[in-house]
Structures are given as C-alpha cells and as structure tokens.
Scaffold this active site. Sequence first.
Site, PDB file in Angstrom:
ATOM      1  N   PRO A   1      10.034  19.125   5.558  1.00 54.58           N
ATOM      2  CA  PRO A   1       9.740  18.426   4.299  1.00 54.58           C
ATOM      3  C   PRO A   1      10.481  17.093   4.207  1.00 54.58           C
ATOM      4  O   PRO A   1      11.518  16.882   4.842  1.00 54.58           O
ATOM      5  CB  PRO A   1      10.245  19.400   3.227  1.00 54.58           C
ATOM      6  CG  PRO A   1      10.423  20.711   3.929  1.00 54.58           C
ATOM      7  CD  PRO A   1      10.769  20.366   5.342  1.00 54.58           C
ATOM      8  N   GLY A   2       9.968  16.220   3.393  1.00 55.26           N
ATOM      9  CA  GLY A   2      10.627  14.956   3.070  1.00 55.26           C
ATOM     10  C   GLY A   2      10.654  14.765   1.570  1.00 55.26           C
ATOM     11  O   GLY A   2      11.702  14.854   0.924  1.00 55.26           O
ATOM     12  N   ARG A   3       9.472  14.524   1.005  1.00 55.91           N
ATOM     13  CA  ARG A   3       9.351  14.321  -0.436  1.00 55.91           C
ATOM     14  C   ARG A   3      10.004  15.444  -1.227  1.00 55.91           C
ATOM     15  O   ARG A   3      10.663  15.199  -2.242  1.00 55.91           O
ATOM     16  CB  ARG A   3       7.858  14.243  -0.795  1.00 55.91           C
ATOM     17  CG  ARG A   3       7.562  14.065  -2.284  1.00 55.91           C
ATOM     18  CD  ARG A   3       6.113  14.430  -2.607  1.00 55.91           C
ATOM     19  NE  ARG A   3       5.194  13.915  -1.620  1.00 55.91           N
ATOM     20  CZ  ARG A   3       4.592  12.736  -1.705  1.00 55.91           C
ATOM     21  NH1 ARG A   3       4.816  11.964  -2.740  1.00 55.91           N
ATOM     22  NH2 ARG A   3       3.752  12.351  -0.764  1.00 55.91           N
TER      23      ARG A   3
ATOM     24  N   ARG B   1       3.720   3.102  -4.625  1.00 58.41           N
ATOM     25  CA  ARG B   1       2.839   4.258  -4.728  1.00 58.41           C
ATOM     26  C   ARG B   1       1.737   4.109  -5.778  1.00 58.41           C
ATOM     27  O   ARG B   1       0.597   4.518  -5.527  1.00 58.41           O
ATOM     28  CB  ARG B   1       3.643   5.541  -4.994  1.00 58.41           C
ATOM     29  CG  ARG B   1       4.556   5.946  -3.828  1.00 58.41           C
ATOM     30  CD  ARG B   1       5.182   7.311  -4.054  1.00 58.41           C
ATOM     31  NE  ARG B   1       4.216   8.370  -3.897  1.00 58.41           N
ATOM     32  CZ  ARG B   1       3.681   9.069  -4.869  1.00 58.41           C
ATOM     33  NH1 ARG B   1       4.036   8.832  -6.127  1.00 58.41           N
ATOM     34  NH2 ARG B   1       2.806  10.010  -4.621  1.00 58.41           N
TER      35      ARG B   1
ATOM     36  N   TYR C   1      -1.765   4.544  -3.904  1.00 63.62           N
ATOM     37  CA  TYR C   1      -2.411   5.845  -4.044  1.00 63.62           C
ATOM     38  C   TYR C   1      -2.947   6.110  -5.451  1.00 63.62           C
ATOM     39  O   TYR C   1      -3.400   7.208  -5.721  1.00 63.62           O
ATOM     40  CB  TYR C   1      -1.411   6.976  -3.728  1.00 63.62           C
ATOM     41  CG  TYR C   1      -0.743   6.910  -2.393  1.00 63.62           C
ATOM     42  CD1 TYR C   1      -1.470   6.684  -1.232  1.00 63.62           C
ATOM     43  CD2 TYR C   1       0.626   7.110  -2.288  1.00 63.62           C
ATOM     44  CE1 TYR C   1      -0.837   6.654   0.005  1.00 63.62           C
ATOM     45  CE2 TYR C   1       1.264   7.088  -1.059  1.00 63.62           C
ATOM     46  CZ  TYR C   1       0.527   6.852   0.085  1.00 63.62           C
ATOM     47  OH  TYR C   1       1.148   6.833   1.306  1.00 63.62           O
TER      48      TYR C   1
ATOM     49  N   CYS D   1       2.397 -11.118  -8.662  1.00 64.58           N
ATOM     50  CA  CYS D   1       1.243 -11.919  -9.078  1.00 64.58           C
ATOM     51  C   CYS D   1      -0.045 -11.351  -8.477  1.00 64.58           C
ATOM     52  O   CYS D   1      -0.688 -11.965  -7.621  1.00 64.58           O
ATOM     53  CB  CYS D   1       1.450 -13.378  -8.664  1.00 64.58           C
ATOM     54  SG  CYS D   1       0.331 -14.508  -9.512  1.00 64.58           S
ATOM     55  N   GLU D   2      -0.394 -10.154  -8.903  1.00 63.18           N
ATOM     56  CA  GLU D   2      -1.610  -9.458  -8.491  1.00 63.18           C
ATOM     57  C   GLU D   2      -2.139  -8.682  -9.691  1.00 63.18           C
ATOM     58  O   GLU D   2      -1.375  -8.030 -10.402  1.00 63.18           O
ATOM     59  CB  GLU D   2      -1.299  -8.465  -7.362  1.00 63.18           C
ATOM     60  CG  GLU D   2      -0.690  -9.052  -6.112  1.00 63.18           C
ATOM     61  CD  GLU D   2      -1.731  -9.448  -5.082  1.00 63.18           C
ATOM     62  OE1 GLU D   2      -2.939  -9.262  -5.353  1.00 63.18           O
ATOM     63  OE2 GLU D   2      -1.329  -9.947  -4.017  1.00 63.18           O
TER      64      GLU D   2
ATOM     65  N   TYR E   1       9.290   7.697  -0.739  1.00 61.47           N
ATOM     66  CA  TYR E   1       8.287   6.634  -0.597  1.00 61.47           C
ATOM     67  C   TYR E   1       8.409   5.602  -1.715  1.00 61.47           C
ATOM     68  O   TYR E   1       7.422   5.056  -2.191  1.00 61.47           O
ATOM     69  CB  TYR E   1       6.873   7.236  -0.535  1.00 61.47           C
ATOM     70  CG  TYR E   1       6.795   8.339   0.483  1.00 61.47           C
ATOM     71  CD1 TYR E   1       6.840   8.041   1.833  1.00 61.47           C
ATOM     72  CD2 TYR E   1       6.749   9.686   0.105  1.00 61.47           C
ATOM     73  CE1 TYR E   1       6.810   9.043   2.785  1.00 61.47           C
ATOM     74  CE2 TYR E   1       6.725  10.697   1.047  1.00 61.47           C
ATOM     75  CZ  TYR E   1       6.759  10.370   2.389  1.00 61.47           C
ATOM     76  OH  TYR E   1       6.749  11.366   3.331  1.00 61.47           O
TER      77      TYR E   1
END
EC number: 4.1.1.20
Length: 451
Positions: A313-315, A351, A355, A380-381, A409
Amino acid sequence: MSLRPLSLALLLLAPALLRAADPTLHEALVAVRADKAGDPAVARVLQGLASAHGTPLYVYDQAHIRGQVASLKAAFAPRFPKLRVLYALKANTNPSIIGLLKGEGLGAEVVSLGEIEWALRTGYKGSEIMFTSSSKNPAELRRAIALGAVLNVDSLDELGQVRDEARRQKKQARISFRVNPGVDPHTIHQINTGITESKFGLHLQDGIALRAYEQAKAMPEIRIEGLHCHIGSQITETEGYTLTAKKMLAFVKELKDKLGLRLAFVDLGGGLGIPYKDGQAVMSPEDLARALEPIWKEGVAAAGYEPTLWLEPGRFFVGGSGFVLVRVNTVKQTPVKTFVNVDAGFNTLMRPILYQAYHRVRVLGKSADPVTVDIAGDVCETGDILAEARTLPRAAAGDLLAILDAGAYGFSMASEYNSRPMPAELLVDGNRVRVIRRRGGFGDIFRNTGK
C-alpha cells in the site's frame, strides 16, 4: 533541509498566539478531520503553524501514519504468518515519511531511479527494494540489478534487456513478473491498472504470462522469485481483490505443475482506499484480510506449498495523514457562482484537476453563515478548481482553509508551474513539529538555467 524541532513555545512568536488550554497540534488535526475546524482553539493552533511557516503548507500527522500501519498489520499478521508489507514510495517521497515507514518494518516498492535513490538515502538495502515500472530505462535496469533489487518485469522485451544487463554485470537478476489479471476493481479509470486494456503487466489469458515464466526459467542470468499484480488504487470493496487472488493462486499452481516453479512470494499489490468524504464507507484492512484468508488457504493447499504474501500500500498509509493549509486571497461573486480564491492551485494539489478527485475542505475558525462556493486556485487555467460547489461557512480574505487527505499524491505530484515555488512540508508528532522540507524559493525555480 531543516529538521530542527519546533515546540509550541516557539510558535508563540507568531501573530496567532496560542493558549495553554489549546489542543496539541495532533489533536487539532484530528479535530479538523472530525469536522470541528470551526472551534476557535483548533483554528488558533493551525493559524500558528501557517503564520510560522507560510502557506500553502503541507502538514502530516505522524500518529495517523503509525495507526494505519498498525491496523493493517493487526488484520493480516494473525491470518498470514508469511507476510511482508512494503510501502509504495510514489504516494509520498519525502524522506522523513519514507524513514518513518521503514522504521515500522516496511520494505520499499519503487517506480523510478529517483525513488530507488530515495530508498537508499533513507537506509534501505537494495535487497529490500522492489522496482516496478512498465517502462524501465537502461540506467534504471543497470542500477537495480547492481543493487540486487527485485525487478518486477512487465514484458518479454524487458525480460531480454534484464538478461543482457545481468550478463554484462556477471550477476543473476532477481525478478518477478507483473501479471495483468483482467479484473476491474471499480475505481477511477486513470488508476484502474488491472483491467485487460491497461498498459500494465503480462496477461494471464492465452498463456502469455506462462510463456514468460517458461522463457525466464531457461535463462541462467535470471532468478525467478515471485509473482506480482496490482489492480488499481483507491479500491473500496473487497470483490476485486478476492477475484484477483483466486486467479493468482490458480496460476501459482499452474507454474508448479507445468514448469516446476516454487515461488518465494506472491504480491497482491496495494490500492486500499481511504475515505475522502465525511461518512464514506470503505473496506478496512480487517475486511480485506478476512475476505482473502479462505481463498489464500485453499490456493496454497492446492499448490502444495505457501509463498510469502506481499502487500504494497501507499495511499492507505499516508493519504489521510496530510493536510494542505491555504489562505484566502479574495472572494469573488459572479452572476452564476461565488469563487473563494486561495493561494494554492493544481501546481500544489493536482488530484482534483487530474482525476476530478474530491477532497474535503474546512474553513478554520468559522461555522456560521453557510454559502455554496467553488474553491479556486491561483493557477492561470480555467480548470484550476480545487473544490466545486461546496457549502461552507462564509470565508473572507485572509481566512485559513484546510484541504484534507492530501498526504498521498499531493506534494509528490506538485510542480513549479506558473513559476510558483514549492510549499514547505511539516511532520507533526504530538505537540511538536519538524520542517521535513523547506519552502522553495525563486532560487530553486531559476536553478540550472544559467540565469
């Protein structure tokens, strides 16, 4: 990098003075998770951090990370005596976080040469590292083989390159193959890695994975150690894992029966999800261990031997530990909606735009006058919206917000886009805090340019 401990006494120098009865730093973070961010005492404590270290600011709760490790071990260790747990470094590559998890007895799962070097810098031996990537370059293969890491091979082309490099080094490369089990765990498409159309792994179907093991067995430069799969990330139900485990263990038996191979380990990957919304139900480690136990016992009995079960695992370990503290720059009312403009954007937390991921947001020190707003970033998006259509206490310029569940992440995906320096990172331990990464500056942005 400064690792100098700071006590609450030092934070008294900040404009937001703390009081003796205030919660500890850890308690304040727990309160924010529990939707008690409106408490003035909680707000004072975190305002002190923001005043002392600036915003945007990543803050991690060490106790939460340790608790997640303990919960997974408590669920799996009694059921699976042959168990090894690794940490997927890509979730958070801060060396203090890596070192914390190494101290908990976890191995290292890495996906790049940079992550290999981070693992080595935090004390891992090469033999404690698994290197997983679907596209390894020659320098990465060279380094991993020299170190004695397990290479998680993703294709027959890569197998040939591993053989050739091991021959050059006069070594025997340790490998497993990453298998694509063709299982859909029902997660976000971009992190759904076990489906048939995914770029990852050798497919079980049509005997592709079997032929790969057969070829590897005939290569004296190759030492086959295990079998690996990873079906995705942020998985919240057990069904995908149980179906995968059945397929993997059936393949373990097939490898023994047809090729005479006995594997040292079977790696079922990581991907355990965490709750990103208040009240969200996700499977616990106990749920998963209980579901896998009978499948594992039946599978190893059929195979006639028991490999070590690996998990990576990571998250799950670090995601819920992380908070991003941000300041409100302005509040803007338009004919169609209200924007709360903050001093962080998708350069700080990618994220949401990558996502369409949901992160809880709290307004610190306020609980009244709820309004529906978009939390807009400073990039600026048009798509730089960190949280859309959230009903929150009315915020004003200068207020502090906390974005939750940013430990995985988060910083590891951050960038200097729009020429904005990287934020600082802090690690909270009870009522103490360490700077585990200093705030970036314009000197960092201008590095290596000759200007």
